[in-house]
Design a protein around this motif. Structure first.
Motif, PDB file in Angstrom:
ATOM      1  N   ARG A  93      36.663 -13.141  13.114  1.00 37.57           N
ATOM      2  CA  ARG A  93      37.699 -12.140  13.371  1.00 37.57           C
ATOM      3  C   ARG A  93      37.788 -11.701  14.823  1.00 37.57           C
ATOM      4  N   TYR A 214      34.976  -5.279   3.348  1.00 38.59           N
ATOM      5  CA  TYR A 214      35.948  -5.852   4.287  1.00 38.59           C
ATOM      6  C   TYR A 214      35.786  -5.233   5.671  1.00 38.59           C
ATOM      7  N   ASN A 221      39.139  -5.309  12.209  1.00 42.11           N
ATOM      8  CA  ASN A 221      39.090  -5.446  10.750  1.00 42.11           C
ATOM      9  C   ASN A 221      40.407  -5.065  10.092  1.00 42.11           C
ATOM     10  N   THR A 222      40.999  -3.958  10.560  1.00 43.77           N
ATOM     11  CA  THR A 222      42.249  -3.534   9.925  1.00 43.77           C
ATOM     12  C   THR A 222      43.359  -4.548  10.207  1.00 43.77           C
ATOM     13  N   TRP A 224      42.878  -7.770  10.578  1.00 41.93           N
ATOM     14  CA  TRP A 224      42.574  -8.906   9.695  1.00 41.93           C
ATOM     15  C   TRP A 224      43.059  -8.631   8.277  1.00 41.93           C
ATOM     16  N   LYS A 225      42.813  -7.392   7.810  1.00 39.46           N
ATOM     17  CA  LYS A 225      43.205  -7.042   6.442  1.00 39.46           C
ATOM     18  C   LYS A 225      44.713  -7.206   6.235  1.00 39.46           C
ATOM     19  N   LYS A 226      45.488  -6.953   7.309  1.00 40.09           N
ATOM     20  CA  LYS A 226      46.950  -7.080   7.194  1.00 40.09           C
ATOM     21  C   LYS A 226      47.372  -8.521   6.933  1.00 40.09           C
ATOM     22  N   LEU A 228      45.812 -10.523   4.888  1.00 34.41           N
ATOM     23  CA  LEU A 228      45.275 -10.992   3.605  1.00 34.41           C
ATOM     24  C   LEU A 228      46.274 -10.894   2.447  1.00 34.41           C
ATOM     25  N   TRP A 232      43.775  -9.292  -2.669  1.00 32.32           N
ATOM     26  CA  TRP A 232      42.552  -9.747  -1.994  1.00 32.32           C
ATOM     27  C   TRP A 232      41.594 -10.323  -3.034  1.00 32.32           C
ATOM     28  N   SER A 257      42.075  -0.773  -1.066  1.00 28.40           N
ATOM     29  CA  SER A 257      42.063  -2.178  -0.676  1.00 28.40           C
ATOM     30  C   SER A 257      42.880  -2.889  -1.745  1.00 28.40           C
TER      31      SER A 257
END
Length: 343
Positions: A93, A214, A221-222, A224-226, A228, A232, A257
């Motif tokens: 990441r 996560y 990290n936030t 990256w989460k966008k 996914l 998830w 999440s």
């Protein structure tokens, strides 16, 4: 009678501003020498008080005496050079400057045992202690010696096992291994990641947990989460094998999440620390929101195996927000406890 739905945190809590700059990962210490030693103890004591004041059932050290959940452990080992730094991609990441493994890794002395002993003296409550897991440790280093992620992971597993046995001996009730890397390197997790974790818990009589999230609420990290999407399903790849493992408790990220709750069916039979508090937001959950997450989880986890928890560590949050979130966790668990006992 053991309490139903015992609450705890994933590990870290914000540090007081007099010991380190708040709301920041890897924040340098503001004290040194004996003052730092005392300051860490004071911060640990304060962190315990805040957990107790919020009504948590299982307490920890809030990771007050460590700068970072992985590197602080590694700093105490031989074979790693902190002056010799390389840039590596952490968990696929973000890039970070990390220390280098230059020779065989070993542990000459305990890392957290004195802190754990101090915490044990302050409370009769169950204590949970977090250690970095082998895979997350190798993901936070540049390896110029073993040149094999797997080989280095087995070496770290042996070292973690030594530390875990000593933590157990001073009265730690649950030893948790933090493995956010388990949400990224699925093939490796199944090939050797879970096996190295089992090596780390070999011979322990206390309970063991693995925390797979996560990540902290930091931008990398936030962002990256966008990417996914709305579903998830990372946990799906590793749960079947974890369900068969010797690990007692699996700690997960659930609230806010996009993890489909039904994935918890894949670890049926294990105790589950259900993350019911979002650590990537400053919004304090209502007790009802916490209760709602727990009710959803109860469709797939037996009530006597459900442990309400936070999604991840809270180091990057302000103390006021963290305090509010812990209180919401306790209050939400109490709502569901009452509902269960009314049945």
């Amino acid at each position: 009678m053991k309490k139903l739905l015992p609450t705890s945190t994933a590990g870290s809590l914000p540090k007081p501003s007099w010991i380190a700059e708040p709301e920041k990962l890897w924040s340098p210490w503001k004290l040194e020498g004996d003052e730092l030693v005392d300051g860490k103890k004071d911060a640990l004591f304060l962190s315990l008080h805040e957990q107790q004041h919020a009504g948590l059932d299982i307490v920890g050290d809030g990771e007050q005496s460590r700068q970072h959940f992985v590197t602080t452990f590694i700093e105490h080992l031989d074979g790693v050079d902190f002056e010799k730094r390389e840039t590596v991609r952490i968990r696929d990441r973000y890039d970070a400057s990390v220390p280098t493994v230059v020779g065989p890794v070993s542990r000459q002395k305990p890392v957290f045992v004195e802190d754990a002993k101090f915490l044990r003296q302050q409370t009769t409550q169950p204590i949970k202690w977090a250690l970095p897991g082998p895979m997350t440790m190798i993901d936070t280093l540049y390896d110029a010696h073993y040149k094999s992620r797997e080989k280095l992971a087995w070496e770290f597993a042996k070292i973690l096992n030594q530390e875990a046995k000593e933590l157990e001996a001073v009265g730690v009730d649950i030893i948790q291994f933090d493995e956010p890397a388990f949400n990224v390197f699925f093939d490796e997790v199944n090939d050797w990641g879970i096996a190295t974790l089992e090596r780390a818990i070999e011979g322990l009589k206390c309970e063991t947990a693995v925390h797979i999230c996560y990540g902290y609420g930091i931008k990398a990290n936030t962002d990256w989460k966008k990417t996914l999407g709305t579903d998830w399903r990372q946990y799906e790849k590793i749960f079947p094998k974890l369900q068969k493992s010797n690990i007692d408790i699996i700690s997960l990220e659930c609230h806010n999440s996009h993890v489909p709750m039904e994935l918890l069916e894949l670890i049926r039979g294990k105790k589950v620390m259900v993350g019911a508090i979002d650590v990537a937001s400053n919004t304090i959950e209502t007790p009802e929101e916490v209760a709602d997450t727990l009710r959803k989880a109860l469709q797939f986890v037996d009530a006597d195996k459900l442990y309400p928890c936070t999604n991840c560590g809270m180091t990057p949050l302000s103390r006021g927000v963290a305090r509010g979130k812990l209180q919401a966790l306790s209050a939400g668990a109490e709502i569901v406890r009452r509902e269960l006992s009314a049945k």
